[in-house]
Design a protein around this motif. Structure first.
Motif, PDB file in Angstrom:
ATOM      1  N   HIS A  52       0.824  -1.224   0.000  1.00  0.00           N
ATOM      2  CA  HIS A  52       0.000   0.000   0.000  1.00  0.00           C
ATOM      3  C   HIS A  52       0.850   1.263   0.000  1.00  0.00           C
ATOM      4  CE1 HIS A  52      -3.185  -2.862   1.260  1.00  0.00           C
ATOM      5  NE2 HIS A  52      -3.961  -2.027   0.579  1.00  0.00           N
TER       6      HIS A  52
ATOM      7  N   TRP B 106       1.532   2.288  -3.649  1.00  0.00           N
ATOM      8  CA  TRP B 106       0.396   2.957  -4.291  1.00  0.00           C
ATOM      9  C   TRP B 106       0.119   4.334  -3.670  1.00  0.00           C
ATOM     10  CZ3 TRP B 106      -1.708   1.534  -8.738  1.00  0.00           C
ATOM     11  CH2 TRP B 106      -1.567   0.222  -9.166  1.00  0.00           C
ATOM     12  N   ALA B 107       0.195   4.417  -2.352  1.00  0.00           N
ATOM     13  CA  ALA B 107      -0.090   5.694  -1.680  1.00  0.00           C
ATOM     14  C   ALA B 107       0.946   6.750  -2.054  1.00  0.00           C
ATOM     15  CB  ALA B 107      -0.123   5.501  -0.169  1.00  0.00           C
ATOM     16  N   SER B 108       2.227   6.357  -2.109  1.00  0.00           N
ATOM     17  CA  SER B 108       3.266   7.325  -2.466  1.00  0.00           C
ATOM     18  C   SER B 108       3.125   7.778  -3.912  1.00  0.00           C
ATOM     19  CB  SER B 108       4.654   6.723  -2.231  1.00  0.00           C
ATOM     20  OG  SER B 108       4.840   5.548  -3.017  1.00  0.00           O
TER      21      SER B 108
ATOM     22  N   LEU C 218       0.346  10.327  -3.930  1.00  0.00           N
ATOM     23  CA  LEU C 218       0.809  11.600  -3.366  1.00  0.00           C
ATOM     24  C   LEU C 218       1.659  12.369  -4.364  1.00  0.00           C
ATOM     25  CD1 LEU C 218       1.175  13.531  -0.975  1.00  0.00           C
ATOM     26  CD2 LEU C 218       3.120  12.134  -0.249  1.00  0.00           C
TER      27      LEU C 218
END
Length: 368
Positions: free
Chosen positions: A39, A42-44, A47
């Protein structure tokens, strides 16, 4: 700035590439515990994508690489029996979520670009308007000045009384036309943004009063205890000049024209009061209209540009202007302009007061 911005973007992309690479490796290296690094990749990415625009091709390539790498890791762990096969669908779900996020981000970027384009176009139109107004007003006034000079020469040197009278009439009309051209230029300029600076309101009112007190035989007075505020002295004076010109026009010898300034409720309150002819109730709603035809103004009625300038300049700075008038008893115009800062000088005794007061508190003295 653009060079610094580009280098910052490159550094962010490089840092993210390292961070994402480490977490992709951990996704493979930690079977059964791959949830957090998975995760984080994907989160980075989400962002970084939201911080600055990406080229479409680069976006598609990076999106495909992340989907493939993280998907392969989950499939390998499922094949080894470490995780269940249904957990592999998370790659599809995360891809769908990121696709929706990128769609919304792209819409926002497009809207911002459109807004910037509109602002630039509006700024360009404003510059063109002001340039045209300045050039046109200058050209018109130059020719009017030349024509007035010749008309005045004819009036001074002609031996025929009728010719002299006609020439003086032409001179008077040319003076009005020149004033109209000046007012049109002022009307264009007052609505444009301007830089603010420290304005000594007390001194400004004193200077304005000194200039106007020699132009007409009136009971002139002014009072202010505001001190220094942030504003545009040139435009404030233009507004006051318009109001005073209007007051002179509708008063007679011996009438009172008084200015006051006060600071209350974070607003600068300016008033111009006269004891002249006043405004009929039916005309009050239209006094700020351009090229109005006042029903009772008679020969004193003008184009209406003066009060239109007052309204435009005041409202362009978030202020309001109101009028209170009684036919045959006088008129009071009140301007309220928001203060961006508190007065630099404390309120107290008036910094100047050009009017002596009688026991009723009325302005009675004459300056100049």
């Amino acid at each position: 700035m653009s060079g610094i911005g580009f280098r910052l973007k490159v550094l962010l992309a490089a840092a993210w590439a390292v961070f994402a690479g480490v977490n992709c490796y951990l996704t493979f290296a930690l079977p059964g515990n791959e949830t957090i690094p998975y995760h984080l990749v994907w989160a980075s990415f989400a962002l970084l994508y939201g911080l600055c625009p990406w080229p479409r091709r680069a976006t598609r390539v990076v999106f495909a690489i992340i989907s493939a790498v993280t998907g392969i890791a989950l499939v390998r762990h499922a094949m080894a029996g470490i995780i269940r096969w249904e957990e592999c669908t998370e790659t599809i779900l995360m891809g769908a979520i990121l696709a929706l996020l990128m769609w919304h981000v792209n819409r926002q970027w497009a809207a911002q670009e459109g807004l910037r384009a509109l602002q630039e176009a509006d700024r360009h139109r404003s510059e063109q308007r002001e340039t045209a107004a300045r050039f046109g007003s200058h050209e018109v006034r130059t020719r009017l000045t030349i024509a007035r000079g010749y008309a005045q020469l004819i009036a001074d040197q002609s031996a025929e009384p009728i010719v002299r009278e006609d020439a003086q009439l032409v001179v008077a009309e040319l003076v009005k036309a020149s004033a109209l051209a000046t007012n049109l230029l002022t009307l264009v300029r007052v609505v444009e943004p301007s830089a603010t600076k420290a304005v000594d309101v007390d001194r400004m009112l004193a200077d304005v009063l000194r200039r106007w007190s020699v132009t007409a035989d009136r009971n002139w007075s002014a009072q202010s205890a505001v001190g220094v505020v942030q504003g545009d002295s040139e435009r404030l004076e233009a507004v006051l000049d318009c109001l005073l010109e209007n007051a002179v026009k509708f008063t007679s010898t011996g009438d009172t024209i008084a200015m006051t300034a006060d600071a209350s409720d974070r607003s600068l309150v300016l008033t111009v009061r006269d004891t002249g002819a006043g405004i009929p109730v039916g005309d009050i709603d239209s006094v700020f209209e351009i090229f109005r035809t006042a029903s009772t103004a008679g020969e004193r009625g003008g184009s209406g540009l003066g009060l239109a300038i007052v309204k435009a300049a005041t409202e362009a700075r978030g202020g309001t202007v109101s009028v209170d008038s009684s036919l045959g008893r006088g008129t009071t115009f009140t301007l309220r302009l928001p203060l961006t800062e508190s007065p630099a000088l404390p309120l107290g005794e008036p910094a100047f007061d050009t009017a002596d007061r009688d026991p009723r508190g009325e302005f009675v003295d004459v300056l100049g």
